[in-house]
Design an enzyme around this catalytic site. Structure first.
Site, mmCIF file in Angstrom:
data_model
loop_
_atom_site.group_PDB
_atom_site.id
_atom_site.type_symbol
_atom_site.label_atom_id
_atom_site.label_comp_id
_atom_site.label_asym_id
_atom_site.label_seq_id
_atom_site.Cartn_x
_atom_site.Cartn_y
_atom_site.Cartn_z
ATOM 1 N N TYR A 149 -30.452 3.289 -93.447
ATOM 2 C CA TYR A 149 -29.260 2.768 -92.765
ATOM 3 C C TYR A 149 -28.837 1.494 -93.462
ATOM 4 O O TYR A 149 -29.645 0.585 -93.663
ATOM 5 C CB TYR A 149 -29.557 2.492 -91.289
ATOM 6 C CG TYR A 149 -28.346 1.989 -90.530
ATOM 7 C CD1 TYR A 149 -27.321 2.855 -90.161
ATOM 8 C CD2 TYR A 149 -28.223 0.648 -90.193
ATOM 9 C CE1 TYR A 149 -26.205 2.401 -89.476
ATOM 10 C CE2 TYR A 149 -27.110 0.182 -89.498
ATOM 11 C CZ TYR A 149 -26.106 1.058 -89.150
ATOM 12 O OH TYR A 149 -25.005 0.610 -88.468
ATOM 13 N N ASP A 177 -31.446 -3.014 -100.340
ATOM 14 C CA ASP A 177 -30.920 -3.509 -99.071
ATOM 15 C C ASP A 177 -32.057 -4.264 -98.377
ATOM 16 O O ASP A 177 -32.932 -3.662 -97.745
ATOM 17 C CB ASP A 177 -30.440 -2.327 -98.229
ATOM 18 C CG ASP A 177 -29.894 -2.775 -96.875
ATOM 19 O OD1 ASP A 177 -30.169 -3.925 -96.466
ATOM 20 O OD2 ASP A 177 -29.217 -1.965 -96.221
ATOM 21 N N LYS A 221 -28.984 -10.921 -91.558
ATOM 22 C CA LYS A 221 -29.930 -11.248 -90.490
ATOM 23 C C LYS A 221 -30.537 -12.649 -90.631
ATOM 24 O O LYS A 221 -29.918 -13.625 -90.225
ATOM 25 C CB LYS A 221 -31.003 -10.159 -90.394
ATOM 26 C CG LYS A 221 -30.375 -8.780 -90.064
ATOM 27 C CD LYS A 221 -31.356 -7.809 -89.481
ATOM 28 C CE LYS A 221 -30.797 -6.401 -89.367
ATOM 29 N NZ LYS A 221 -30.200 -6.064 -88.098
#
Ligand code: HOZ
Length: 437
Positions: A151, A246, A274
Site C-alpha cells: 500500500y 516507500d 508519518k
C-alpha cells in the site's frame, strides 16, 4: 493495568458516530477507521496523552496504533507540543520558503545517505505519486512494478491489489481508476525475486520503477526475506529501473536511517511521511541530486503544493527527529518491542490459537495463522474473524489495536514496561475469549 471489559461505556462514541455519518461518508475521513473490518462502532477519540488514548466516553486505552505510525514519541509529547506552539505563534502557513524546511531536509539527508535532496509534500500519498512521476520522467518509461498487498497511499495507479484499508474492506482494486492507468501497474508477490525478474524481462525497457515497502506494513508486517532487498537493487541496476523504497512507515521507525540503514540497501528514490511530521500532515520524497534536480523549478517535472513544507509540520517533525537522536531510544524500542512480541506469542500458545508474529523493532503484526507469513496470500490466509473477536476483547480491556488484521501494531517511547505487561496480559485473556468463537 488494563480495564475490566464490563466497565466501558460507549454511548457517546455511538452518538457521535451517528452524527458524523449524516455529514461524512461512512462517518470517517479514512475508511479503515470505521471498524468495517472488525464490526462494531468506532471509539471517538477525545484526547491522547503519552501512550494512552481517551475516548469521548472517558475510557482509557493503551494505544498501539500511534496514529498509524507517526507518534513514535506518543501523544502530545511536550517537546513536539512546544515546537508546534512556537511555530504557530509565528503564523501557520506562508506559501513561501522557511528556514525550518531546510533544517528538516538537512536532518533527512543526514540520516539517509541515498538522499541528497528532498522535497516535502503534505501526505505519503503525495510523496509516492510524485516519486512515480519523477521516475517515469527520468527513465522515459511508463510501467511500475508493485507488490500485491503493498500500500502506497491512494494514488490511482497504486490502488491495484492494494493493502491497508483497501484489503480490509475488500476493495483492493477500486472502481474509478481508468483501465489505462491501472494498466501501467504490474503486480508481483512480495518477497518473490524471480517474479520481479520475469516481469522485467517480459517488459524489457518499459519499467520505470519498482515501488516497495522495504518492510511491508500494510498487509500486516512482513519482513523482507534475506537477500530480497539486495536482489531488487541488483535487478533494478541490471534493467535500468529505479528502486523506490516507500519508507513512509519504516523511515525513522526501524532506525534513524529507516530500513535502508537496517538492511544496508540503497534506494534511488525514498518516500517518507508519518514520523517526519511528528503527527502533523506531511510527506517527502528524496534521492540523488541528479534525479531530484529534474523537479520544477530546476527541471521540467512539475509538482507543487500550497501547504508543502508547512511550518507547523516541519517544526513537529524536526522536534520528533531530534528527540529520536538521543542515545538509547532505538535499543529501548527494540527491548519493548521484543518483550511485547514474545508476550503475544506466549499468550497465543497458552490460549491454543494459531499465531505467527512478524516484528521489526517497534512495529509488528500477530497473524492468526500458524504458517509463516511472507506475502499477501499468506497474510490474508489468517483467521480475520478471530482477529475481529480478539480486537473487540482487547478494546474492552482498554487496549487499542488497529481495527484491521492487515495493519501494524506499534510501540512508542512513551510506553512503559507496565504498559507492555498490561497489553500482554490483556492479549492472553482476549485470545482465550477469541478462541471460544
Ligand atoms: N492507511 C492507513 C493505514 N495504513 C490508515 C490511515 C487512517 O485511517 O488514518
Amino acid at each position: 493495568m488494563s480495564q475490566p471489559q464490563s466497565k466501558q461505556k460507549t454511548e457517546r462514541s455511538a452518538a457521535l458516530f451517528e452524527q458524523a455519518r449524516r455529514v461524512i461518508p461512512g462517518g470517517v475521513d479514512s475508511p479503515v477507521r470505521a471498524f468495517g473490518g472488525v464490526g462494531g462502532t468506532p471509539r471517538f477519540v477525545a484526547r491522547g496523552q503519552g501512550a494512552y488514548l481517551f475516548d469521548a466516553d472517558g475510557n482509557r486505552y493503551i494505544d498501539h496504533v500511534s496514529s498509524w505510525g507517526p507518534l513514535i514519541l506518543g501523544h502530545a509529547d511536550p517537546r513536539v507540543v512546544e515546537a508546534i506552539r512556537a511555530a504557530a505563534a509565528n503564523g501557520s502557513s506562508f506559501g513561501a520558503p522557511t528556514e525550518m524546511e531546510t533544517k528538516l531536509a538537512e536532518a533527512v539527508c543526514g540520516f539517509f545517505p541515498s538522499i541528497e535532496k528532498v522535497r516535502f509534500v503534505s501526505s505519503g500519498t503525495e510523496a509516492t505519486m510524485s516519486a512515480l512521476r519523477l521516475a517515469r520522467a527520468a527513465t522515459g518509461r511508463d510501467l511500475v512494478i508493485k507488490a500485491r498487498g503493498g500500500y502506497h497511499g491512494h494514488v490511482d495507479s497504486l490502488l491495484v491489489q492494494a493493502g491497508s484499508g483497501a484489503t480490509t474492506l475488500g476493495v483492493p482494486s477500486t472502481p474509478g481508476v481508468p483501465a489505462a492507468v491501472a494498466g501501467t501497474t504490474v503486480l508481483v508477490n512480495y518477497n518473490d525475486l524471480p517474479g520481479v525478474e520475469a516481469v522485467l524481462k517480459a517488459h524489457a525497457g518499459q519499467v520505470a520503477a519498482i515501488i516497495v515497502e522495504p518492510v511491508a506494513g500494510n498487509m500486516g508486517v512482513i519482513l523482507p526475506a534475506k537477500g530480497y532487498l539486495a536482489g531488487l537493487r541488483r535487478l533494478c541496476d541490471t534493467h535500468g529501473t529505479l528502486l523506490i523504497l516507500d519508507e513512509v512507515i519504516t523511515g525513522f521507525r526501524v532506525a534513524l536511517g529507516g530500513a535502508q540503514e537496517l538492511y544496508g540497501v540503497r534506494a534511488d528514490l525514498t518516500c517518507l511521511g508519518k514520523i517526519i511530521g511528528g503527527g502533523l500532515p506531511v510527506g517527502a520524497y528524496g534521492g540523488p541530486a541528479k534525479l531530484m534536480d529534474q523537479l520544477a523549478p530546476d527541471g521540467p517535472v512539475y509538482q507543487a503544493g500550497t501547504l508543502s513544507g508547512n511550518p507547523l509540520a516541519m517544526a513537529a517533525g524536526l522536534a520528533t527527529v531530534n528527540a529520536l537522536k538521543a542515545p538509547g531510544v532505538y535499543p529501548r524500542l527494540e527491548m519493548l518491542g521484543r518483550r511485547l512480541g514474545e508476550g503475544l506469542v506466549a499468550a497465543a500458545a497458552a490460549a491454543g490459537v494459531p499465531f505467527t508474529l512478524n516484528r521489526v523493532g517497534s512495529m509488528m503484526t500477530g497473524f492468526f495463522n500458524a504458517k509463516p507469513v511472507t506475502d499477501y496470500a499468506t497474510a490474508t490466509a489468517g483467521d480475520a474473524k478471530m482477529y475481529a473477536r480478539y480486537f473487540h476483547a482487547m478494546l474492552g480491556r482498554g487496549v487499542y489495536l488497529a481495527p484491521s488484521a492487515y495493519e501494524a501494531m506499534f510501540v512508542c517511547t512513551a510506553h512503559t514496561d507496565a504498559d507492555i505487561e498490561a497489553t500482554v496480559f490483556a492479549a492472553g485473556e482476549s485470545m482465550k475469549d477469541a478462541a471460544k468463537g
